[in-house]
Design a protein around this motif. Sequence first.
Motif, PDB file in Angstrom:
ATOM      1  N   TYR A   7      59.977  75.719  13.361  1.00  0.00           N
ATOM      2  CA  TYR A   7      61.346  76.057  12.877  1.00  0.00           C
ATOM      3  C   TYR A   7      62.180  75.979  14.123  1.00  0.00           C
ATOM      4  CZ  TYR A   7      65.289  78.671  11.007  1.00  0.00           C
ATOM      5  OH  TYR A   7      66.692  79.200  10.622  1.00  0.00           O
ATOM      6  N   ASP A   8      61.949  76.418  15.161  1.00  0.00           N
ATOM      7  CA  ASP A   8      62.879  76.432  16.259  1.00  0.00           C
ATOM      8  C   ASP A   8      63.238  74.986  16.845  1.00  0.00           C
ATOM      9  OD1 ASP A   8      61.641  79.317  18.010  1.00  0.00           O
ATOM     10  OD2 ASP A   8      62.913  79.139  16.395  1.00  0.00           O
ATOM     11  N   GLN A   9      62.245  74.067  16.935  1.00  0.00           N
ATOM     12  CA  GLN A   9      62.259  72.621  17.038  1.00  0.00           C
ATOM     13  C   GLN A   9      63.012  72.110  16.204  1.00  0.00           C
ATOM     14  OE1 GLN A   9      58.084  71.622  16.663  1.00  0.00           O
ATOM     15  NE2 GLN A   9      58.055  70.741  18.787  1.00  0.00           N
ATOM     16  N   PHE A  10      62.745  72.410  14.989  1.00  0.00           N
ATOM     17  CA  PHE A  10      63.750  71.580  13.942  1.00  0.00           C
ATOM     18  C   PHE A  10      65.352  71.994  14.008  1.00  0.00           C
ATOM     19  CE2 PHE A  10      65.494  71.294   9.649  1.00  0.00           C
ATOM     20  CZ  PHE A  10      65.099  69.765   9.353  1.00  0.00           C
ATOM     21  N   GLN A  11      65.501  73.364  14.175  1.00  0.00           N
ATOM     22  CA  GLN A  11      66.731  73.859  14.292  1.00  0.00           C
ATOM     23  C   GLN A  11      67.571  73.019  15.518  1.00  0.00           C
ATOM     24  OE1 GLN A  11      68.378  77.044  12.418  1.00  0.00           O
ATOM     25  NE2 GLN A  11      70.277  75.838  13.469  1.00  0.00           N
ATOM     26  N   GLN A  12      66.850  73.018  16.885  1.00  0.00           N
ATOM     27  CA  GLN A  12      67.535  72.399  17.843  1.00  0.00           C
ATOM     28  C   GLN A  12      67.617  71.165  17.619  1.00  0.00           C
ATOM     29  OE1 GLN A  12      67.998  74.197  20.395  1.00  0.00           O
ATOM     30  NE2 GLN A  12      69.155  72.370  21.080  1.00  0.00           N
ATOM     31  N   LYS A  13      67.068  70.285  16.986  1.00  0.00           N
ATOM     32  CA  LYS A  13      66.951  69.152  16.577  1.00  0.00           C
ATOM     33  C   LYS A  13      68.269  68.640  15.926  1.00  0.00           C
ATOM     34  CE  LYS A  13      66.335  64.753  17.012  1.00  0.00           C
ATOM     35  NZ  LYS A  13      66.223  63.991  18.310  1.00  0.00           N
ATOM     36  N   MET A  14      68.542  69.733  14.902  1.00  0.00           N
ATOM     37  CA  MET A  14      69.623  69.703  14.057  1.00  0.00           C
ATOM     38  C   MET A  14      70.905  69.956  14.569  1.00  0.00           C
ATOM     39  SD  MET A  14      68.837  69.022  10.723  1.00  0.00           S
ATOM     40  CE  MET A  14      70.292  69.235   9.975  1.00  0.00           C
ATOM     41  N   ASN A  15      70.801  70.767  15.722  1.00  0.00           N
ATOM     42  CA  ASN A  15      71.865  71.154  16.584  1.00  0.00           C
ATOM     43  C   ASN A  15      72.252  69.595  17.496  1.00  0.00           C
ATOM     44  OD1 ASN A  15      71.819  73.673  15.735  1.00  0.00           O
ATOM     45  ND2 ASN A  15      71.265  74.549  17.533  1.00  0.00           N
ATOM     46  N   ASP A  16      71.412  69.079  17.740  1.00  0.00           N
ATOM     47  CA  ASP A  16      71.504  68.096  18.770  1.00  0.00           C
ATOM     48  C   ASP A  16      72.304  66.736  17.900  1.00  0.00           C
ATOM     49  OD1 ASP A  16      70.117  69.468  20.659  1.00  0.00           O
ATOM     50  OD2 ASP A  16      68.278  68.547  20.724  1.00  0.00           O
ATOM     51  N   LEU A  17      71.736  66.781  16.656  1.00  0.00           N
ATOM     52  CA  LEU A  17      72.238  65.664  15.909  1.00  0.00           C
ATOM     53  C   LEU A  17      73.875  66.090  15.527  1.00  0.00           C
ATOM     54  CD1 LEU A  17      69.105  64.960  13.761  1.00  0.00           C
ATOM     55  CD2 LEU A  17      69.991  63.472  15.604  1.00  0.00           C
ATOM     56  N   GLY A  18      74.215  67.244  15.911  1.00  0.00           N
ATOM     57  CA  GLY A  18      75.511  67.436  15.468  1.00  0.00           C
ATOM     58  C   GLY A  18      75.758  68.275  14.288  1.00  0.00           C
ATOM     59  N   TYR A  19      74.721  68.681  13.692  1.00  0.00           N
ATOM     60  CA  TYR A  19      74.379  69.742  12.426  1.00  0.00           C
ATOM     61  C   TYR A  19      74.474  71.137  12.924  1.00  0.00           C
ATOM     62  CZ  TYR A  19      74.308  65.423   9.877  1.00  0.00           C
ATOM     63  OH  TYR A  19      74.523  64.213   9.374  1.00  0.00           O
ATOM     64  N   SER A  20      75.239  71.668  13.970  1.00  0.00           N
ATOM     65  CA  SER A  20      74.953  72.994  14.481  1.00  0.00           C
ATOM     66  C   SER A  20      75.130  73.864  13.500  1.00  0.00           C
ATOM     67  CB  SER A  20      75.561  73.032  15.642  1.00  0.00           C
ATOM     68  OG  SER A  20      77.263  73.097  15.569  1.00  0.00           O
ATOM     69  N   ASN A  21      76.220  73.736  12.493  1.00  0.00           N
ATOM     70  CA  ASN A  21      76.356  74.913  11.608  1.00  0.00           C
ATOM     71  C   ASN A  21      75.733  74.708  10.211  1.00  0.00           C
ATOM     72  OD1 ASN A  21      77.375  72.398  10.473  1.00  0.00           O
ATOM     73  ND2 ASN A  21      79.576  73.302  10.279  1.00  0.00           N
ATOM     74  N   ALA A  22      74.785  73.925  10.392  1.00  0.00           N
ATOM     75  CA  ALA A  22      73.424  73.599   9.170  1.00  0.00           C
ATOM     76  C   ALA A  22      72.734  75.029   8.913  1.00  0.00           C
ATOM     77  CB  ALA A  22      72.749  72.506   9.416  1.00  0.00           C
ATOM     78  N   ILE A  23      72.625  75.410   7.638  1.00  0.00           N
ATOM     79  CA  ILE A  23      71.730  76.558   7.469  1.00  0.00           C
ATOM     80  C   ILE A  23      70.294  76.079   7.041  1.00  0.00           C
ATOM     81  CG2 ILE A  23      71.236  78.694   5.702  1.00  0.00           C
ATOM     82  CD1 ILE A  23      74.430  78.485   5.517  1.00  0.00           C
ATOM     83  N   VAL A  24      69.353  76.500   7.995  1.00  0.00           N
ATOM     84  CA  VAL A  24      68.244  75.971   7.856  1.00  0.00           C
ATOM     85  C   VAL A  24      67.301  77.229   7.384  1.00  0.00           C
ATOM     86  CG1 VAL A  24      66.197  74.817   9.006  1.00  0.00           C
ATOM     87  CG2 VAL A  24      68.315  74.255   9.827  1.00  0.00           C
ATOM     88  N   GLN A  25      66.596  76.663   6.296  1.00  0.00           N
ATOM     89  CA  GLN A  25      65.334  77.624   5.842  1.00  0.00           C
ATOM     90  C   GLN A  25      64.046  76.985   5.715  1.00  0.00           C
ATOM     91  OE1 GLN A  25      68.070  78.846   2.597  1.00  0.00           O
ATOM     92  NE2 GLN A  25      66.850  80.797   2.662  1.00  0.00           N
ATOM     93  N   ARG A  26      63.099  77.677   6.158  1.00  0.00           N
ATOM     94  CA  ARG A  26      61.837  76.966   6.219  1.00  0.00           C
ATOM     95  C   ARG A  26      61.018  77.572   4.911  1.00  0.00           C
ATOM     96  NH1 ARG A  26      56.804  79.131   8.400  1.00  0.00           N
ATOM     97  NH2 ARG A  26      55.490  77.281   9.061  1.00  0.00           N
ATOM     98  N   THR A  27      60.684  76.517   4.327  1.00  0.00           N
ATOM     99  CA  THR A  27      59.952  76.762   2.861  1.00  0.00           C
ATOM    100  C   THR A  27      58.356  76.684   2.940  1.00  0.00           C
ATOM    101  OG1 THR A  27      60.340  74.523   2.234  1.00  0.00           O
ATOM    102  CG2 THR A  27      62.021  75.959   1.532  1.00  0.00           C
ATOM    103  N   GLY A  28      57.690  76.214   4.015  1.00  0.00           N
ATOM    104  CA  GLY A  28      56.484  75.838   4.270  1.00  0.00           C
ATOM    105  C   GLY A  28      56.111  75.328   5.608  1.00  0.00           C
TER     106      GLY A  28
END
Lengths: 305, 518
Positions: free
Chosen positions: A53-74
């Motif tokens: 989760y953390d890696q993914f969230q971090q990557k989203m931030n780096d890509l400029g999607y820092s305000n994206a809401i991320v939920q893990r589904t599996g």
Amino acid sequence: MLDIVGKRFWYFLISGVFILIAVVSLAVFGLKPSIEFSSGSIISLAFETPVEYDQFQQKMNDLGYSNAIVQRTGSGQFLVRTEVLTDAQKTQLETDLTAAFGTLSESSFNSVSPMIASETARNAGIAVAVAMVGMLLYVTYAFRKMPSPFRWGTCFVIALFHDILVTVGLFSLFGKMFGWEMNLMFITGILAIVGVSLDNTIVVFDRMRENQRMGVSPNFEAVVNRSQIETLGRSMNTSITILITCLALLLFVGGSIQNFVVVLMIGLIAGTFDSVFVAPGLLVVWDKNEWGRFIGRKKATPVKA
Amino acid sequence: MTRNNKIVLLVILVIFAFTLWVLLPVDSSRLGRDGLRLGLDLKGGVQLIYQADFSGNNTEDRQAYMDRAVLTIEKRIDQFGVTEPVVQQLGNDRIMVQLPGFTDIAAARSLVEQVGFLEFREVEKNSSGGMVYLKDYLSQDQLQYIDTAETGNRVFVTQGTDDNGDYAYKTIAFVSNIDGVITLTDGAGNPTDNVSLKTYGASESWIVTRGDDGTALTGSLLADAQPNINQTSSKPEIDIKWNTEGATIFDQIAARLHNPAGAGGTYSYQYALGIFLDDNLLSAPQLTSEKYEGRGTISGSFTLAKAEQLANLLKSGSLPMALKAPEMQEKISATLGAEFITLSWKAGLIALILVMGFMVAYYRLPGLMASMALVFYTTLTLAVCKLWPITLSLGSIGGIIVGVGIAVDANVLIFERMKEEFRAGRTLKAAIEAGFHRAWSAIWDSNMTTFIACIILYWLGSTAMHNAAVIGFAVTLFLGAVVSMFTAVLVTRTLLRALTGTGLANKTRLFTVTGGKK
């Protein structure tokens, strides 16, 4: 003895400057609603290799999607809510994510309605307004033994309004600078300020009521000044304890709760300042009928009655 | 230390032990409660994505239907006590439902899928006015609707007995227009051949009943529904009230279908109005009058609980269309990130320790007492949240934080007063009593204003704003204020009184930084 109330117009000036900043900032920058309040896109992703989760969230931030809401589904599967994406943006995002985490085995893409009805923010304003009327009535009732209790109620509500206005205004200024958005955290923070602000003002007013009753001084101004000094320690200490809590939250929970903490901190400082220095001063101004001095030239020292 | 004080101290200790027992370990189940209930933003839950099924109705205004469906699902979930659900429209014709705290997908589905689609049907008539049965359809080479004017689906119902041996209806087949082809399906909606349905040939064909302008009579035209016990049969039933449009349509239908012989006439399906819930026939009362003035009764073999549930369902509105089985159902993590809750616990604990440290440093021994009261406050508040149960979410956390502030503030007010009395030359014992006495009016008034604010926020949060975060904030802050009054006044005071009898009381350094001198 420290003379707080005598310098009231200096304190009004400080408050006035902040109110001006707040109003101008709100008028010019406004508040940017977060993606919770607007339509957006939902992408569901599944990576072939598990992704943390953390890696993914971090990557989203780096890509400029820092305000994206991320939920893990599996394991390696995520549900991401972003602002409305064009097909090109979506393709680009998927390419970037594939580059980072390996093959995307499945992905679906939908437009989505707002999570929170847009009325919520406006209604929060209505809620605060109705709460203010309730406060006005209660404080007027609680101070019914004082001469002109309605003044106390009015000054109490002005203090509450002042705290909210300054906080929202400064938030909009900082929001412009740091790209903060008005989200649910922000609204929760505003509600929290209402609670804290009430508490602060009532304590100072209570001391004034008591000193007035005990006949500390025939001069209302002296009574107010003494009350302000007596409650100074308490106001400081209580604020410090809440600030400690805020700092702990900011340090250990971090980003997601940032807006709540920031709003609460600004509101706390504004609220403590105005409960000790401004609201009691307003009562004195009313008592002495000095309203004209707001319009006329402000002098540092009051005319002795 | 008086005897009374000892008793109070004991009671406090017992309550404290009880709250610890309730709370620890954090995910324990006590008194039928499994751990603290957490909202979607903190804990995650189950996500279901539904595809709306528009096949059965006209499609002039799908968006309006979707909006209503989203609202209806929200209302329904609220009525069954799930707090803070997320219900959103996806794309043009899908609905995403996220239910917090659910770990069981089947349970979550059963909650949303009580479609509650109430509609009224009549028996299809052929061109000569005779009733149409399943055998008429089974004998067709190429399936065609017999009443060509009605384009909605047909439902075939047979009578039998349910598990309890009671008389019951069972839906056994549909004839509907699927992608332009008239198709026969069985009761579960799966395609079927004619042979297996032959035995049910005598089942009537029910079609949607419509007013003069073609509007179907459905649950969306209801104004109210109330469970009730029938006076004569003593069976639970549901009284319904139509809204203006529904009342008009219902009377138009009654004028067309009613039995000319009135209440004394022989019962026949051709005068009956079938009340269908989610395609199952509940009852088929005969229309015995031409006018109903917008009221009616739904009877069937209900238990009282079932009647109440059904009334609730009808009140929250029926879905304007059916939902197909979810195309996606999965467990999801919290919207605030998987780590949020652990981090919050950590932050909360650290904040509590820091605040306690500050209190002890500044107020010495009373500060230590207040710290104990604060721990008590925290455990009691959380225990109430768990037992009530209150769903904790972001808003609630905000409420709890401000609540801690209020709890600390009550103590600070008291100690500041104590110090003043102390400086004025009173004994410790007198200073404690006077401190409490004089701080009380401020504590009382500030809590009263907090209560007013909470009540107003709660009321607006549950009506105009329909926002769970606001409700959560109001509920926990209210609770926090009540608990803080209790702890500051009772716990702190009891602990301090317990001290006055001991040797510590003479060491003034323990009470003020300046040793009682100005």
